[in-house]
Design a protein around this motif. Structure first.
Motif, mmCIF file in Angstrom:
data_model
loop_
_atom_site.group_PDB
_atom_site.id
_atom_site.type_symbol
_atom_site.label_atom_id
_atom_site.label_comp_id
_atom_site.label_asym_id
_atom_site.label_seq_id
_atom_site.Cartn_x
_atom_site.Cartn_y
_atom_site.Cartn_z
ATOM 1 N N GLU A 215 22.016 8.283 -10.660
ATOM 2 C CA GLU A 215 21.738 7.570 -9.446
ATOM 3 C C GLU A 215 23.118 6.818 -9.398
ATOM 4 O O GLU A 215 23.984 6.503 -10.196
ATOM 5 N N PRO A 216 23.478 6.662 -7.901
ATOM 6 C CA PRO A 216 24.530 5.558 -7.753
ATOM 7 C C PRO A 216 24.450 4.385 -8.250
ATOM 8 O O PRO A 216 23.555 3.680 -8.188
ATOM 9 N N TRP A 217 25.670 3.595 -8.492
ATOM 10 C CA TRP A 217 25.429 2.197 -9.035
ATOM 11 C C TRP A 217 25.125 1.491 -7.788
ATOM 12 O O TRP A 217 24.195 0.376 -7.816
ATOM 13 N N ALA A 218 25.357 1.872 -6.398
ATOM 14 C CA ALA A 218 25.042 1.271 -5.243
ATOM 15 C C ALA A 218 24.151 2.111 -4.450
ATOM 16 O O ALA A 218 24.665 3.311 -4.267
ATOM 17 N N HIS A 219 23.013 1.997 -3.897
ATOM 18 C CA HIS A 219 22.357 2.706 -3.121
ATOM 19 C C HIS A 219 22.836 2.954 -1.787
ATOM 20 O O HIS A 219 23.571 1.979 -1.316
ATOM 21 N N PRO A 220 22.794 4.348 -1.307
ATOM 22 C CA PRO A 220 23.559 4.282 0.091
ATOM 23 C C PRO A 220 23.311 3.490 1.121
ATOM 24 O O PRO A 220 23.838 3.066 2.084
ATOM 25 N N LEU A 221 21.766 3.079 1.126
ATOM 26 C CA LEU A 221 21.188 2.233 2.048
ATOM 27 C C LEU A 221 21.951 0.700 1.953
ATOM 28 O O LEU A 221 22.117 -0.013 3.061
ATOM 29 N N GLU A 222 22.400 0.370 0.858
ATOM 30 C CA GLU A 222 23.064 -0.742 0.840
ATOM 31 C C GLU A 222 24.626 -0.797 1.643
ATOM 32 O O GLU A 222 24.728 -1.860 2.350
ATOM 33 N N GLU A 223 25.216 0.133 1.717
ATOM 34 C CA GLU A 223 26.491 0.180 2.244
ATOM 35 C C GLU A 223 26.201 0.324 3.814
ATOM 36 O O GLU A 223 27.095 -0.362 4.640
ATOM 37 N N GLN A 224 24.996 0.639 4.063
ATOM 38 C CA GLN A 224 24.533 0.702 5.683
ATOM 39 C C GLN A 224 24.262 -0.680 6.001
ATOM 40 O O GLN A 224 24.419 -1.189 7.230
ATOM 41 N N LEU A 225 23.513 -1.539 5.179
ATOM 42 C CA LEU A 225 23.110 -2.730 5.580
ATOM 43 C C LEU A 225 23.941 -3.932 5.545
ATOM 44 O O LEU A 225 23.921 -4.976 6.164
ATOM 45 N N ARG A 226 24.870 -3.850 4.546
ATOM 46 C CA ARG A 226 25.628 -5.062 4.358
ATOM 47 C C ARG A 226 26.578 -5.402 5.658
ATOM 48 O O ARG A 226 26.662 -6.590 5.702
ATOM 49 N N PRO A 227 27.016 -4.555 6.417
ATOM 50 C CA PRO A 227 27.777 -4.893 7.523
ATOM 51 C C PRO A 227 27.028 -5.491 8.419
ATOM 52 O O PRO A 227 27.497 -6.245 9.554
ATOM 53 N N LEU A 228 25.600 -5.572 8.337
ATOM 54 C CA LEU A 228 24.799 -6.052 9.328
ATOM 55 C C LEU A 228 24.722 -7.483 9.016
ATOM 56 O O LEU A 228 23.982 -8.510 10.050
#
Length: 492
Positions: A215-228
């Motif tokens: 598993e990644p340390w950070a979920h791919p969805l996190e990177e999509q949501l943080r700029p919002l």
């Protein structure tokens, strides 16, 4: 002189801190104290100081429902303790926590309708007495004082150092040393990549393989949501639901397509290891996926250490220790300067505290569990045990909610005592072991069977593990409960 509180919580780990937060919200006028045997908060995260200690669950579900997690999905022990410190500060819990308070006994008086708890202070050696109307055991389920290490022939002959991860020495120097880590669970998988770059070599010695998931340390969805720039609670809830949905799917596959899930896990392992690596020998367990927990490897770091040549895996059994290492049944010898016994822990029900009812000792093996959070015949006492497949805290939050519902019902009806009680319809119900070895084979559970309560063959007299064994929708098991006035709880 006894100190009296309405609610007495044992343990200042994730469960105890969460329980206190729920009590503060539901009963702001209620008095409470948290007794903690160690000298800091966090439970597991205070005990475990080995290299790389981290969560094996994502923090969006391992964190509390009421406290947004702001970091990466997988967190280190230090990050988790910092999060818990914030929870304590947010809820003004610090004045209520008593450190180095080891509970020595708990006695219920039917006449006084309260618990009397004897406590030994670790820093002064004095004995203190607390009384409480309701006792909430949140000490987890293992012995923080002693990890599990099997006895192997010749251990006394070994000239190197033997350590258990639960008691990691601050002065342990493993630079340029030959290290053997016995075990293949989450602890071993964490230790090895975090030691590999400094050791001469580190070997994972396992009797049998474990399932691993990268598993990644950070979920791919996190990177999509943080700029919002979403509000913290929105971000937390979205990520929480995403991880629950992912685990739902894995649990469904384990139930319906076990062989397919096995192949998915093994195929990912093959892609992370050198071509031709003997995956079937070293990473294909004898048990079904989720019969034991699937261990998480952040970004595949264990496999990266193996690829680099700094780490290796040996699947064999130990014949004996000798002065310079370990001799295996196959005849092979593993040289070692340091041996780490990542062999698990000892399960300890209710913190190992001796209980008495009106002066009579309680033998918990003669009692049945009530929804995995109270015990038949034991008044005004609850205990928190989390999930096996999902994050611990998902269930801890639900247990706290139900305990508070029961307590609110008692206040509303003027009752002082609540006791899980077997009715006539359940009197002849078969009493089964707390765990079934055909559906869960974790060693620490099997070793503790003779010390645990029994369970029935139907609700509400089943342990939480029963639903987990049957791959039910675990995370909704407690919200679906009947009202707290159900007949299996007796109030007076």
């Amino acid at each position: 002189m006894a100190q009296h509180v309405d609610f007495l919580i044992i343990g200042a780990g994730v469960s105890g801190i969460g329980a206190a937060c729920h009590l503060r919200r539901h009963f702001p006028d209620g008095s409470f104290a948290i007794l903690e045997a160690m000298d800091g908060i966090g439970g597991t995260w205070w005990t475990h100081r080995y290299p790389g200690a981290r969560s094996d669950s994502d923090l969006f579900t391992y964190g509390y429902s009421f406290k947004p997690w702001r970091g990466k999905s997988i967190a280190t022990a230090d990050e988790i303790r910092h999060y818990l410190d914030e929870v304590i500060e947010d809820n003004a819990l610090a004045p209520h926590i008593r450190f180095q308070h080891q509970v020595a006994s708990a006695d219920w008086s039917s006449q006084d309708k309260r618990w009397t708890v004897k406590v030994t202070r670790g820093d002064t050696g004095e004995t203190l007495t607390y009384t409480a109307g309701f006792l909430w055991m949140c000490a987890g389920y293992y012995d923080h004082g002693k990890g599990y290490t099997p006895e192997w022939e010749g251990m006394q002959d070994f000239q190197g150092r033997i350590v258990h991860p639960q008691h990691w020495p601050k002065d342990l120097d493993y630079a340029d040393k030959q290290v053997v880590v016995i075990g293949s669970g989450a602890t071993a998988a964490t230790l090895i990549p975090n030691m590999a770059n400094e050791t001469a070599h580190v070997t994972m010695l396992q009797r049998s393989p474990t399932f691993f998931a990268c598993e990644p340390w950070a979920h791919p969805l996190e990177e999509q949501l943080r700029p919002l720039d979403l509000p913290d609670d929105w971000f937390h809830e979205i990520m929480r639901r995403a991880f629950i949905a992912k685990t739902d799917e894995v649990v469904r596959l384990a139930r319906e397509q076990s062989d397919d899930l096995r192949e998915v896990l093994l195929q990912e392992t093959r892609t992370r290891l050198p071509e031709g690596y003997d995956v079937d020998t070293h990473f294909n367990p004898r048990y079904r996926p989720w019969q034991q927990r699937i261990a998480v490897i952040p970004d595949g770091d264990l496999f990266a250490a193996i690829r680099s040549g700094k780490a290796s895996v040996v699947t064999d059994t130990i014949e004996r220790f000798d002065a310079t290492g370990i001799r295996l049944r196959s005849g092979r010898h593993l040289a070692a300067d340091i041996v780490v016994t990542a062999t698990g822990f000892n399960m300890q029900f209710l913190g190992g505290v001796p209980f008495r009812l009106d002066g009579k000792p309680v033998d918990f093996t003669q009692h049945m569990t009530w929804r995995g959070m109270m015990v038949q015949g034991i008044p005004n006492m609850a205990h928190t045990i989390g999930y096996f497949r999902y994050s611990w805290t998902l269930r801890a939050d639900l247990v706290s909610d139900l305990v508070c519902r029961v307590l609110a019902h008692m206040r509303a009806t003027g009752h002082e005592v609540v006791v899980p009680t077997l009715g006539a319809a359940d009197a002849d119900m078969p009493r089964e072991p707390w765990t079934d070895p055909t559906t869960v084979s974790a060693g620490y559970m099997l070793r503790a069977q003779d010390k645990l309560p029994r369970q029935g063959n139907r609700s509400p007299w089943q342990a939480p593990w029963k639903q987990m064994h049957e791959y039910g929708d675990e995370r909704t098991a407690l919200p679906a409960l009947q009202p707290a006035t159900e007949a299996t709880l007796s109030y007076h």
